[in-house]
Design a protein around this motif. Structure first.
Motif, short mmCIF file in Angstrom:
data_model
loop_
_atom_site.label_atom_id
_atom_site.label_comp_id
_atom_site.label_asym_id
_atom_site.label_seq_id
_atom_site.Cartn_x
_atom_site.Cartn_y
_atom_site.Cartn_z
N TYR A 432 -9.61 13.28 50.86
CA TYR A 432 -10.61 12.58 50.04
C TYR A 432 -10.51 11.07 50.26
CZ TYR A 432 -13.25 11.38 45.74
OH TYR A 432 -14.15 10.88 44.83
N ASP A 433 -9.30 10.52 50.10
CA ASP A 433 -9.11 9.07 50.25
C ASP A 433 -9.49 8.60 51.65
OD1 ASP A 433 -8.25 8.44 47.70
OD2 ASP A 433 -6.13 8.64 48.16
N LEU A 434 -8.98 9.28 52.66
CA LEU A 434 -9.26 8.85 54.04
C LEU A 434 -10.74 9.03 54.37
CD1 LEU A 434 -8.12 7.74 56.66
CD2 LEU A 434 -7.61 10.09 57.36
N GLY A 435 -11.34 10.13 53.92
CA GLY A 435 -12.75 10.37 54.18
C GLY A 435 -13.64 9.33 53.54
N VAL A 436 -13.32 8.90 52.32
CA VAL A 436 -14.12 7.87 51.64
C VAL A 436 -14.10 6.57 52.45
CG1 VAL A 436 -14.17 6.35 49.61
CG2 VAL A 436 -13.95 8.83 49.32
N LEU A 437 -12.93 6.16 52.91
CA LEU A 437 -12.82 4.94 53.71
C LEU A 437 -13.63 5.05 55.00
CD1 LEU A 437 -11.55 2.20 54.46
CD2 LEU A 437 -9.61 3.48 55.41
N LEU A 438 -13.45 6.12 55.73
CA LEU A 438 -14.09 6.25 57.04
C LEU A 438 -15.60 6.46 56.91
CD1 LEU A 438 -11.47 8.33 59.04
CD2 LEU A 438 -11.71 5.84 58.81
N GLY A 439 -16.04 7.10 55.83
CA GLY A 439 -17.47 7.26 55.61
C GLY A 439 -18.18 5.93 55.50
N HIS A 440 -17.57 4.98 54.82
CA HIS A 440 -18.17 3.64 54.70
C HIS A 440 -18.17 2.93 56.05
CE1 HIS A 440 -18.94 3.14 50.36
NE2 HIS A 440 -18.05 4.11 50.25
N CYS A 441 -17.14 3.18 56.86
CA CYS A 441 -17.12 2.58 58.20
C CYS A 441 -18.27 3.13 59.05
CB CYS A 441 -15.78 2.85 58.88
SG CYS A 441 -14.38 2.00 58.12
N VAL A 442 -18.49 4.43 58.98
CA VAL A 442 -19.60 5.03 59.74
C VAL A 442 -20.93 4.45 59.28
CG1 VAL A 442 -20.87 7.17 60.19
CG2 VAL A 442 -18.37 7.19 60.19
N LEU A 443 -21.11 4.34 57.97
CA LEU A 443 -22.36 3.81 57.43
C LEU A 443 -22.67 2.43 57.99
CD1 LEU A 443 -24.73 4.00 55.44
CD2 LEU A 443 -23.19 3.15 53.65
N ALA A 507 -28.84 7.16 58.56
CA ALA A 507 -27.57 7.30 57.85
C ALA A 507 -27.55 8.58 57.02
CB ALA A 507 -27.33 6.08 56.97
N TRP A 508 -28.69 8.88 56.40
CA TRP A 508 -28.76 10.09 55.58
C TRP A 508 -28.55 11.34 56.42
CZ3 TRP A 508 -29.34 10.55 50.28
CH2 TRP A 508 -29.56 11.84 49.80
N ASP A 509 -29.22 11.41 57.55
CA ASP A 509 -29.09 12.59 58.41
C ASP A 509 -27.67 12.71 58.95
OD1 ASP A 509 -31.70 13.26 58.01
OD2 ASP A 509 -32.44 12.45 59.90
N ALA A 534 -22.54 6.70 66.62
CA ALA A 534 -23.60 6.50 67.62
C ALA A 534 -24.93 7.09 67.19
CB ALA A 534 -23.16 7.12 68.94
N GLY A 535 -24.95 7.78 66.05
CA GLY A 535 -26.19 8.37 65.57
C GLY A 535 -26.54 9.68 66.25
#
Length: 547
Positions: A432-443, A507-509, A534-535
């Motif tokens: 959860y913690d790591l995913g939250v951080l990396l999700g914002h990086c992807v965004l 970003a949503w997709d 990269a989308g």
């Protein structure tokens, strides 16, 4: 002797009835109880004790404070003999119980509670009375009648927010015997008394709390204005800066949620325990707040300020800066937290489990299913179930931040700081913690189109975390991908006030693809994140789609 009722006149001496409550605002049921007490011949005085705690106006960051409650009660009680209004310094029940210490020998104290609350088993006086009972003072718990008046102060506060459109509804809940002029006066007091919670808290800190805790404060500034849970910076005369957090306005342990509401009141106790647990483990490149003071009575936490003047990682990401050293440090810090044994940060293991459940729901099943669409909502439900099942299999208490967003990571190269442990728990899923951080990086990798830099930084973070946690990494990888997508969806809905139609389609997709179980089956996690940044996971680049 402790009783729940009394017959006839109490023993010789003065008889005082104490009726504590919030009274924000006072309504029919309150006044019916107070008037009933005042008419009893055995009672010499009725003291209405107002809690010095603001009550939120639903859906806003506004609130009514104790001064509003006092003014409204005095409008109604102006001609009611034997009544007096007192504002408690903090908790109304504790203040009422303080009369046990001040009463003269032979006095009688009646601790009053509404009949409906008493019937529901409200025991707020029981334990305290048993501990504080005096042999020369008679104390009774007295249920007071409110008749059939089913009035909720919350409904009145909702009507206040709506304004003139619901004024008649508000007035209908006020005491029927009051004059139209009194109703008009109460409406005006309440409407004019709607204030930002941050302003209410700042005044309380300045006048009563800070002078007790810190003696050399030169200035106090709210650094998160117009929020229900404001944070303040105290400047000391020696130039030192401290952070002041206050949880005294929360009436109970509410859950974290998408709508404005006070965070749980015990959150500062949890943050204090987490910091004390982690502080000895900090590496030379990590900066954590040091707990300077914690006042249990007012629920005020005073911390050293972490890296004053530093930028947040969120600011850097917005500018398209993906610093591998920062992401490496963040991954190292998380691995340290997830390897550190911890006590129950919320006081009891079951409460920690509830906190984890609340934070898990916040970024999965608690999001608006209609806005997400049926397929994505189902994927998030499966992610939540898988995460909680994994947590149950390995329930060793660790330190889980549970709000590890870039806004809570401070950068002042070469120093990295980590703040805001209010959401933490000793129960959770490391993914959860790591995913939250990396999700914002992807965004922000998608938005800034700094694809290569973002991919490199994420890759280094994944490698660093995996190296430190060892064999546990293989079981975490699928959920890290899922939580990255969940964090993106949560951020997009929050940005657009839960309206998915206005969210960035690419970003949503991408986020929706990351939470889909099929993506989790890929063993090369770094390649999944490369494709996401990269989308390449987004099936559509249309600006808006039917969802």
């Amino acid at each position: 002797m402790l009783t729940t009722a009394h017959e006839g006149r109490p023993p010789p001496g003065r008889c005082t009835a104490l009726f504590p409550g919030a009274f924000k605002p006072a309504h029919q049921a309150h006044l019916a109880a107070i008037v009933d007490l005042a008419r009893r011949p055995e009672i010499d005085e009725v003291v209405v004790v107002v809690a010095n705690r603001a009550r939120q106006l639903p859906g806003t960051t506004l609130a009514l404070d104790a001064e509003v409650a006092r003014q409204v009660l005095e409008v109604y009680l102006h001609d009611v003999a034997k009544t007096r209004v007192e504002v408690a310094p903090h908790n109304a029940v504790s203040h009422a119980l303080g009369y046990l210490d001040r009463a003269a020998p032979g006095d009688a104290l009646l601790f009053c509670i509404g009949e409906a609350d008493h019937a529901r088993g409200d025991d707020r006086f029981e334990d305290l009375l048993l501990r504080q009972q005096r042999g020369d003072v008679t104390a009774h718990i007295v249920p007071v009648p409110t008749g059939t008046l089913a009035v909720r102060a919350t409904a009145l506060r909702e009507a206040l927010v709506a304004g003139e459109a619901r004024r008649a509804e508000f007035t209908a809940a006020l005491p029927a015997g009051a004059s139209p002029q009194q109703h008009q006066r109460v409406w005006a007091i309440c409407r004019h008394g709607m204030r930002e919670m941050s302003d209410i808290v700042e005044r309380k800190l300045r006048t009563t709390i800070i002078p007790r805790l810190l003696s050399n404060v030169e200035s106090l500034v709210c650094i998160t204005p117009n929020k229900l849970d404001p944070v303040f910076r105290a400047q000391l005369r020696n130039g030192q800066q401290l952070i002041v957090k206050y949880a005294g306005e929360t009436t109970q342990d509410e859950s974290f949620g998408p709508t404005p509401q006070p965070k749980p009141r015990r959150r500062l106790s949890a943050e204090r325990r987490a910091l004390k647990c982690l502080y000895p483990l900090r590496a030379s490149e990590f900066e954590l707040a040091e707990v300077r003071r914690f006042d249990k009575e007012t629920l005020t936490l005073v911390l050293s300020e972490v890296l004053p003047g530093a930028m947040t990682l969120q600011q850097l990401l917005h500018e398209g800066v993906f610093d591998t050293a920062v992401l490496t440090a963040a991954a190292q810090f998380l691995a340290t937290c997830h390897s550190s044994t911890a006590p129950a940060l919320w006081g009891e293991p079951e409460t920690d489990r509830r906190q984890w459940a609340a934070m898990l729901a916040l970024r999965t099943v608690g999001m608006d299913a209609q806005a997400l669409g049926a397929a994505t909502a189902c994927d998030l439900r499966q992610l939540a179930e898988a995460s909680d099942a994994a947590r149950s299999c390995n329930d060793a208490p660790r330190v889980f931040h549970l709000d590890f967003e870039p806004k809570n990571i401070l950068v002042a190269r070469p120093r990295i700081g980590f703040i805001d442990f209010e959401c933490c728990s000793s129960v959770g899923d490391p993914a959860y913690d790591l995913g939250v951080l990396l999700g914002h990086c992807v965004l922000w990798g998608l938005r800034t189109q700094e694809t290569a830099a973002c991919q490199t930084a994420i890759g280094v973070a994944l490698h660093t975390y995996g190296e430190q946690v060892g064999a546990r990494w293989s079981s975490l990888r699928p959920r890290v991908i899922g939580f990255a997508g969940a964090a993106m969806l949560h951020a997009l809905l929050r940005e657009h006030n839960h309206n998915a139609e206005h969210a960035d389609a690419r970003a949503w997709d991408t986020a929706s693809a990351l939470v889909a179980p099929g993506v989790h089956e890929r063993t090369d996690v770094e390649a999944v994140f490369d494709d996401a940044v990269a989308g390449r996971l987004a099936p559509s680049l249309k600006p808006a789609r039917q969802r």
